[in-house]
Design an enzyme around this catalytic site. Structure first.
Site: not given
Ligand SMILES: [Zn+2]
Length: 408
Positions: A280-281, A314
Site C-alpha cells: 500500500e505505498n 490496499e
Molecule cells: Zn494490508
C-alpha cells in the site's frame, strides 16, 4: 547473538523532518547492479546529544556531513559501518549538539538487493520477442527502506520526502507523488526526474519503480493510473474501472477525501516479480500481476474477485495505516484488520452479486477461529523488536482475527 531489545530502537531525542533523496542509476546500472545515493535530512534535535543514530543496511557510506546554516560540525570518523544486527549507524559529533534544526548529508554506493524482493531490487522479464527487459522497484515494509537510503526506519518517525532519480534513457520513473516539472537530460544516456513533496509519512510507505512500463489513465477527481508491462496492456481495464468506485466508497465511509494528504494521484503498478500480494505505498500501490491484471478472455471470475478485493484492501490502507499509522509494529493487527474488513465490505458495495459479506464469514471468521485454536497462536498485540519478529506479526492472526475484532 541477540542484542537486548532496546538496542534495536532509535532514541526519540532526534526526529527527521524532511528527506531530500537523490538516487543515481548509471546507464549500465542494470548490468553492474550498482546505484549511488545522496540523502539530505533535516533533523530536529530535541535533547542535547553528541550522537545521531540512523538505520542503514548494506549501504557503502562514502561521506557524512552535519551542518547548520553557516556552521559545520566536526564528526569523529571511526567507520561508517552500521551494526550488523540492529542496522543502526552511529554518527558522533566532536561537540554536543544543542536542540534545534540540523542538516545531515550522507552519500553512499549500493547495489540492488540480490537476495530477495525487498528493499530496492532489480527484476527482469521477457518481452514479446523474448528479449530480457529490466526494471528496478521497491518493497520497504517492514524494515527495508534502510536498504535504499539511510533513514529513521521506524513507523513513528514520519517526515516529508523529496525524491529525485537519475536513470538511463529509455526508462521512466513512477514514485509516490506527481512529477515536479519536466524530465531533464543530464548527459548523453541519462535523464533526471524530480517528484513533488510527499505528505508526512513513514519510511516504509516510500516507493519508486524504474521501468519501461506503460500506463492507462482515468481522470476523476484525481488521475488514476494502472501500469504494467506493455504486453499486458489489455488486462488493465477492470482495475481501472473499479478503482475510482472503491475509492469513492471509502471516501464516503470515512468522510475523509483520499487527497486530504495532498498526494495528488493514485498509481497502481503490476510487478512481474513481487513477494507480497500487494503493498500500500502511498499514491503508488504495487501488486503482483495476478492481483491487479485481469484478462476477460482468459482469467476466471475468481481472479476478478481477487483483483477487486485486493485493490479495496490496499485502498483502505490509505486511511488505515498511511494517514493514521501505528506507532510500532506490535499492533499491526489494527491496520491489517481494517484493510481486510474493507477488502470484503467495500467490494461488496460495488460488486453486489458476489456476496462478499457472506464470504467474509466463511473465509475470515472461521479461519481466524481455526488458527487461534493452536497453542502457538499469538495474541493480537504482542511485543516485537527485531526485524524478524516484526515480519512475523504479518501473520494470519493479525489479518483474520484482527478483521473479525474490528467487525464486532
Ligand atoms: Zn494490508
Amino acid at each position: 547473538m541477540d542484542k537486548i531489545t532496546s538496542e534495536y530502537r532509535l532514541p526519540k531525542s532526534i526526529v527527521p523532518v524532511n528527506y531530500d533523496v537523490i538516487l543515481k542509476l548509471d546507464a549500465d546500472a542494470f548490468t553492474t547492479n550498482n546505484f549511488q545515493g545522496e540523502v539530505n535530512i533535516t533533523l530536529n534535535v530535541l535533547k542535547r546529544t553528541d550522537q545521531i543514530l540512523i538505520h542503514s543496511k548494506n549501504l557503502d557510506i562514502i561521506s557524512v556531513n552535519l551542518r547548520k546554516p553557516n556552521e559545520n560540525f566536526n564528526l569523529t570518523h571511526r567507520s561508517y559501518m552500521s551494526d550488523a544486527l540492529t542496522d543502526i549507524l552511529t554518527i558522533t559529533s566532536e561537540n554536543q549538539l544543542s536542540p534545534g534544526f540540523y542538516y545531515l548529508d550522507i552519500t553512499y554506493n549500493a547495489t540492488f538487493n540480490p537476495y530477495d524482493m525487498h528493499g530496492f531490487y532489480k527484476s527482469t522479464y521477457p518481452n514479446e520477442e523474448g528479449k530480457t527487459e529490466f526494471l528496478a522497484t521497491t518493497q520497504f515494509e517492514v524494515t527495508n527502506a534502510r536498504r535504499a537510503f539511510p533513514c529513521f526506519d521506524e513507523p513513528s518517525f514520519k517526515a516529508t520526502f523529496n525524491l529525485s532519480v537519475v536513470y538511463p534513457k529509455g526508462y521512466n520513473v513512477i514514485a509516490n507523488t506527481l512529477q515536479n516539472g519536466n524530465v531533464n537530460v543530464t548527459s548523453e544516456n541519462l535523464e533526471i526526474v524530480n517528484f513533488k513533496t510527499t505528505p508526512r509519512m513513514s519510511t516504509y510507505l516510500n516507493a519508486f519503480v524504474i521501468s519501461n512500463f506503460t500506463c492507462d489513465t482515468v481522470e476523476t477527481k484525481l488521475p488514476f493510473r494502472v501500469c504494467s508491462r506493455a504486453e499486458a496492456a489489455n488486462e488493465r481495464k477492470y482495475a481501472l474501472d473499479i478503482s475510482p468506485k472503491l475509492m469513492n466508497y471509502l471516501e464516503n465511509f470515512t468522510g475523509i477525501p483520499y487527497n486530504v494528504s495532498g498526494i495528488g494521484k493514485m498509481d497502481q503498478v503490476a510487478i512481474p516479480d513481487f513477494s507480497a500480494g500487494a503493498m500500500e505505498n502511498w499514491g503508488l500501490i504495487t501488486y503482483r500481476e495476478s492481483t491487479l491484471l485481469w484478462d476477460p478472455n482468459e482469467s476466471s471470475n475468481l481472479y476478478k474477485q481477487r483483483v477487486a478485493s485486493v485493490i479495496a484492501h490496499e485502498f483502505a490502507h490509505m486511511w488505515f495505516g498511511n494517514l493514521v499509522t501505528l506507532k510500532w509494529w506490535s499492533d499491526v493487527y489494527l491496520s491489517e484488520g481494517f484493510a481486510r474488513y474493507f477488502q470484503y465490505f467495500a467490494t461488496d458495495r460495488i460488486e453486489t452479486e458476489w456476496e462478499m459479506d457472506k464470504q467474509f464469514v466463511v473465509e475470515q471468521v472461521h479461519s481466524a477461529l481455526f488458527t487461534d485454536s493452536f497453542s502457538a497462536s499469538e495474541a493480537l498485540s504482542s511485543p516485537v523488536t527485531t526485524p524478524k519478529e516484526i515480519s512475523s506479526k504479518f501473520d494470519l492472526i493479525s489479518y483474520n482475527k484482527g478483521t473479525h475484532r474490528n467487525h464486532n
